[in-house]
Design an enzyme around this catalytic site. Structure first.
Site, mmCIF file in Angstrom:
data_model
loop_
_atom_site.group_PDB
_atom_site.id
_atom_site.type_symbol
_atom_site.label_atom_id
_atom_site.label_comp_id
_atom_site.label_asym_id
_atom_site.label_seq_id
_atom_site.Cartn_x
_atom_site.Cartn_y
_atom_site.Cartn_z
ATOM 1 N N ASP A 190 -1.370 -2.238 3.040
ATOM 2 C CA ASP A 190 -0.474 -1.457 2.989
ATOM 3 C C ASP A 190 -0.266 -1.176 1.537
ATOM 4 O O ASP A 190 -0.415 -2.124 0.822
ATOM 5 C CB ASP A 190 0.653 -1.717 3.476
ATOM 6 N N ASP A 204 4.496 -4.707 4.640
ATOM 7 C CA ASP A 204 5.763 -5.140 4.585
ATOM 8 C C ASP A 204 7.041 -4.335 5.320
ATOM 9 O O ASP A 204 8.049 -4.720 5.421
ATOM 10 C CB ASP A 204 6.195 -5.295 3.009
ATOM 11 N N ASP A 247 4.859 -0.948 9.710
ATOM 12 C CA ASP A 247 3.576 -1.852 9.513
ATOM 13 C C ASP A 247 3.564 -2.736 10.867
ATOM 14 O O ASP A 247 2.593 -3.362 11.023
ATOM 15 C CB ASP A 247 3.612 -2.677 8.300
#
Length: 381
Positions: free
Chosen positions: A104, A273, A277
């Site tokens: 990410d 995080d 996600d």
């Protein structure tokens, strides 16, 4: 909630020890029975019982059973000392087997805070004067960069802030306007036709490039996934060296990306995080959350990075692979020991007393191999 339940319901795969143990036990009992029968017929009950007891004593299934727990515990400890906390030994071993990493962008590869990445001192001075009293994240980034450069802030007058559009006012007797100039950029426009661009973005973590390079050296293909504009993703990709980019993806699309990789035969690591996600963390073979992330991502993940760095992810992969290597070696040593020792006991070369002395040798080999896990991880640091 669905992602959390799926993560909690994930079963633990049978280990190699689980597969070997029933065969080992059956083989030992069969050899003991044949030894008893053979020596009974050849030399009577006294010799037969002594040989059979020697076979049962010298056989060491405990070494085989200890191979995985000891090596995995050493691997979990090695990963934890480097900042990666994993839920279980199964998670550690799955981490060592991944070959694709999805990262990410915001808050994972980057620090998760807007910063000024390109601006002249003159433009920054005027912009900071306009944004001096604003609480907007962009305003905080501009004033923080001006303070970092030691630029004194001018006093702005007749300020007019329009949410979603920009801010205007008078600085040093001239009218200025600060407005959006597309993804990751704002424009400072003056009444005399002056135009300056201030570029903003999330700052890349200092160790991100090194970590991505390490992941690639370990044989992983890396992909940056973000909901941001493609231009912003490309800049981060250039700074970190990731192999691929997937921009403008929503939470569902991240999970779809994970499943497509798995359908192609890959073992997927996903590091994230944010609240968005969760689906990807739950779908991945191994999900790792940053400790600064949302509570939902931490609950769903198989592991947590306890520091503000990505480096523990690579260290965890090395720890998982080192533990796997030592498990295989310990199992091989245990099998070789048992074949030789049991064979010697069957033909009478080992009596029960010697068998009792030899039996701990196999355990000692397993303990020695487990102790080497830390050394192997250190070699990769």
């Amino acid at each position: 909630a669905a992602e959390l339940q799926a993560a909690q319901d994930r079963g633990i795969a049978p280990t190699s020890t689980d597969r070997i143990a029933p065969w080992f036990t059956a083989a030992t009992l069969l050899v003991a029975a044949l030894t008893l029968m053979g020596w009974w017929l050849a030399q009577g009950s006294d010799v037969a019982i002594a040989r059979t007891v020697a076979v049962l004593v010298v056989a060491c299934p405990c070494a085989l059973a200890l191979a995985q727990p000891l090596a995995a515990a050493a691997g979990l400890g090695a990963a934890a000392r480097r900042g990666l906390l994993l839920r279980s030994s199964d998670a550690l071993l799955r981490l060592g087997r991944v070959n694709v990493a999805g990262l990410d962008k915001t808050g994972t590869v980057t620090v998760g805070a807007i910063t000024v990445v390109d601006a002249s001192d003159a433009a920054l001075r005027v912009a900071a004067g306009l944004e001096r009293y604003s609480g907007h994240p962009i305003a905080r980034a501009i004033t923080a960069e001006a303070a970092h450069r030691g630029i004194p802030l001018p006093q702005a007058q007749r300020l007019e802030e329009t949410p979603g559009e920009g801010i205007r006012g008078v600085v040093d007797g001239s009218s200025w306007e600060l407005r959006s100039a597309g993804p990751g950029a704002i424009e400072l426009a003056g009444e005399g036709g002056q135009r300056e661009i201030i570029r903003l973005d999330d700052a890349v973590r200092p160790e991100a490039q090194t970590t991505v390079a390490t992941l690639k050296r370990l044989g992983l293909r890396t992909t940056l996934l973000t909901g941001d504009h493609l231009d912003a993703a490309r800049r981060i990709a250039e700074l970190t060296g990731v192999d691929e980019i997937s921009a403008r993806v929503d939470p569902h699309s991240k999970a779809v990306w994970v499943r497509r990789q798995q359908e192609a035969g890959n073992r997927v690591l996903f590091v994230g995080d944010g609240l968005n996600d969760g689906p990807a963390l739950a779908a991945a073979d191994l999900g790792i959350a940053m400790a600064t992330g949302s509570a939902s991502s931490i609950l769903v993940a198989d592991g947590i990075v306890s520091t503000s760095s990505l480096a523990p992810v690579a260290a965890g992969i090395r720890a998982g692979r080192a533990a796997e290597r030592m498990i295989r070696r310990s199992q091989l040593h245990s099998i070789v020991y048992n074949v030789l020792a049991v064979g010697a006991a069957v033909i009478g070369m080992v009596n029960p007393l010697v068998a009792a002395v030899l039996m701990p040798v196999s355990n000692a080999m397993v303990i020695w191999n487990a102790a080497r896990v830390e050394r192997l991880v250190l070699q990769g640091d």
